[in-house]
Write an enzyme that holds these catalytic residues in place. Structure first.
Site, PDB file in Angstrom:
ATOM      1  CE1 TYR A 155      -9.561  46.522  20.549  1.00 20.37           C
ATOM      2  CE2 TYR A 155      -7.252  46.090  21.071  1.00 20.37           C
ATOM      3  CZ  TYR A 155      -8.280  46.179  20.154  1.00 20.37           C
ATOM      4  OH  TYR A 155      -8.026  45.948  18.832  1.00 20.37           O
ATOM      5  CG  HIS A 175      -1.278  61.710  17.347  1.00 16.98           C
ATOM      6  ND1 HIS A 175       0.032  61.322  17.479  1.00 16.98           N
ATOM      7  CD2 HIS A 175      -1.483  62.633  18.309  1.00 16.98           C
ATOM      8  CE1 HIS A 175       0.601  61.984  18.478  1.00 16.98           C
ATOM      9  NE2 HIS A 175      -0.297  62.781  19.008  1.00 16.98           N
ATOM     10  NE  ARG A 228       8.145  54.007  17.358  1.00 14.90           N
ATOM     11  CZ  ARG A 228       7.607  53.187  18.255  1.00 14.90           C
ATOM     12  NH1 ARG A 228       6.818  53.666  19.181  1.00 14.90           N
ATOM     13  NH2 ARG A 228       7.856  51.903  18.218  1.00 14.90           N
TER      14      ARG A 228
END
Lengths: 40, 550
Positions: free
Chosen positions: B221, B370, B433
């Site tokens: 944020y 992304h 990942r």
């Protein structure tokens, strides 16, 4: 009063439908992955 | 135009941001080729080293320095020129932050800190890497407090008045950042540094990960709110309408202070050592963030509809065609917002307790960030860059630059669509990942993941290469705007800082009652974290010694 009324009378129907569309994308993606979860 | 000293400060921040951007994107390019098995690195360079550089330099360094450049420019514009003390402390903060950046980057480059962006223990970097990170955070705090000082001076001179919306949002973001960083500062100072220097033998891994994610989610944020600031205050000006609702904008921002911090466990849903109750509680709090997010979506569409109708758009969606699509400043940010729709939806999936099991350690997550930080945030920053640098340098932004800008955002969009779609689908299939290239020992099921047209390494590599091309084009525009383009002379040649009017006459004063919001934030944090953290300390698992796996 008149100005306030005018502000409230702005046509924002397109906005409302667009936000519903965003909500729909959220729900659709969520349900799709949830179904994958159930099937695994 | 802003005072020369304020402009210089902002420009230095932008300079560091784009230097980090250059190295970070280059590391990204190398990564996609390694994962495609088309590139073998020399012995002194490791995949995980460039993965760490990519994450740290883009997600942390580029973003933070750019955010401060934006804050500095906007605060100077909306509250007036900085006084000498504000300037001095900003420079001190900048130097401390830069020192930390250089130290951490050097440690990554010399191969002493291939611990990835999350620096999870028990992977152990050089202690100087953690010192670098600590300096970076402290520097950002100093700059943040200097800007808050500027705000307080304005408040003192304008007693009882609500601050301009840009300043309010800047302070909100800084408040969020300072509270968030308490977690990372605690773990780096009291766990990682003593452990990495060898003053203690072991580390409490669960606690370190918890403190990291206490910071790690609001960090998201911290990137996003400055982008929202541009959406709320800059976009309406470009569209020629005032801010849709000052109260709504302020309420959305303070809700982000409340609901972006006590939610870190949704990054740890797959971890043992935290009971289901606390995970579930934080999942519920995470979902609360949907409220200010949809408030923001409503505001944005309302801006578009009001502007489109003002320009003659008729019917339910006729306004859409009347938006200023030829304005690079608008189109770039619009694309950024569009990417955030699937990005945000993906975030809700990640945070859903069981669905996280499907995506957690997969490429889906890479695709997710992304199309959140990598496009909505980054492309908003690009959209700001086009006018912010010429505004600060007093140079022209020529039509050629505008055309190049359109090509740049077009390439970024196409590259990102290819790469992130491939990553999302591969992730759903199960591709992991945080790994270099793997042949999976020729296992049939694993190799099948990469058989699709979209779901293969080549698609990711093509997407990544297009992204790199776009990044280089952006750097060309940055250099031209900063050093080469001719100086503006005529009044219409000067680039403006588009900042929309915001009618705050009906805005309730309590929205700027910081003690109320900070108090509520801490209350929620205590409810969500006090007991599980106490348990992690009281019933600590056996500590771990450090591991250097590279």
């Amino acid at each position: 009063m008149t100005k306030k009324k005018q502000e409230h009378e702005e046509n924002l129907k397109g906005t409302l439908i667009s936000v519903f569309f965003v909500g729909f994308v959220i729900v659709a993606m969520w349900v799709a992955v949830y179904l994958m979860y159930l099937s695994q | 135009m802003l005072a020369a000293a304020d402009r210089k400060l902002a420009l230095w921040n932008i300079g560091v941001a784009y230097t980090a951007f250059l190295i970070g994107t280059l590391a990204g390019l190398l990564q996609v080729f390694i994962r495609n098995d088309r590139l073998e690195l020399p012995a002194w360079l490791d995949y995980y080293q460039i993965l760490t550089a990519h994450g740290v330099l883009l997600a942390l360094i580029f973003t933070t320095f750019f955010i401060f450049a934006f804050f500095i420019s906007g605060m100077s514009k909306s509250l007036g020129t900085f006084g000498p003390k504000v300037l001095l402390w900003n420079w001190i903060g900048f130097v401390v932050m830069l020192t930390g950046t250089v130290l951490a980057t050097v440690m990554i480059v010399i191969g002493e800190a291939s611990v990835l962006y999350t620096f999870y223990a028990p992977l152990m970097a050089s202690p100087w890497y953690y010192v670098g990170l600590a300096l970076f955070v402290v520097g950002s705090w100093i700059m943040g407090f200097a800007l808050v000082g500027h705000y307080m001076k304005w408040k003192k001179a304008n007693r009882g008045e609500l601050s301009p919306l840009f300043a309010f949002m800047t302070v909100t973001t800084i408040v969020l950042w300072v509270i968030a960083c308490l977690g990372v500062v605690a773990t780096v100072l009291f766990q990682y540094i003593p452990w990495a220097f060898g003053w203690v033998d072991t580390i409490n891994v669960e606690l370190s990960r918890t403190l990291f994610w206490y910071f790690g989610h609001p960090l998201v944020y911290f990137w996003l709110l400055p982008a929202y600031m541009a959406w709320y205050t800059v976009v309406p000006k470009i569209l020629g309408v005032p801010v849709f609702s000052d109260s709504l904008a302020r309420l959305a921002f303070v809700l982000f202070i409340l609901f972006s911090i006590p939610v870190g466990f949704h990054h740890q849903l797959m971890e043992p050592g935290i009971s289901d109750f606390w995970k579930f509680l934080q999942v519920v709090l995470t979902f609360m963030v949907i409220i200010p997010s949809l408030m923001t979506a409503f505001s944005m569409f309302a801006n578009f509809e009001r502007a489109g109708r003002k320009n003659g758009g008729k019917g339910l969606f006729g306004w859409f065609t009347k938006l200023p699509w030829k304005d690079l400043r608008f189109t770039s940010i619009f694309i950024a917002m569009a990417f955030f729709i699937p990005g945000g939806a993906g975030g809700i999936i990640n945070a859903s307790f069981q669905l996280n099991e499907i995506v957690h350690n997969t490429l889906w997550i890479v695709g997710h960030f992304h199309i959140t930080v990598g496009t909505p945030v980054a492309m908003t920053f690009m959209g700001l860059t086009y006018w912010l640098i010429p505004y600060l340098t007093g140079r022209k932004f020529s039509n050629t630059m505008k055309k190049l800008g359109f090509i740049q955002i077009g390439l970024w969009s196409v590259g990102m669509l290819l790469m992130s779609t491939a990553q999302h689908i591969l992730g759903l299939l199960g591709a992991p990942r945080r790994t270099a290239y793997s042949g999976y020992n020729g296992h049939e099921s694993a190799l099948e993941w990469f058989d699709g047209i979209l779901t293969n390494h080549v698609t990711m590599a093509v997407g990544g290469s297009i992204l790199f091309l776009s990044a280089m084009l952006l750097l060309y525009i940055v250099i031209m705007s900063a050093f080469v383009s001719p100086k503006a002379v005529e009044p219409d040649e000067f680039v403006e800082f588009p900042l929309a009017e915001s009618d705050k006459r009906a805005t309730p004063k309590f929205l700027e009652n910081w003690w109320l919001w900070i108090g509520m934030a801490f209350l929620l944090i205590i409810i969500a974290y006090a007991i599980p953290i106490a348990q992690m300390i009281q019933h600590a698992p056996p500590g771990s010694r450090g591991f250097i796996t590279w």
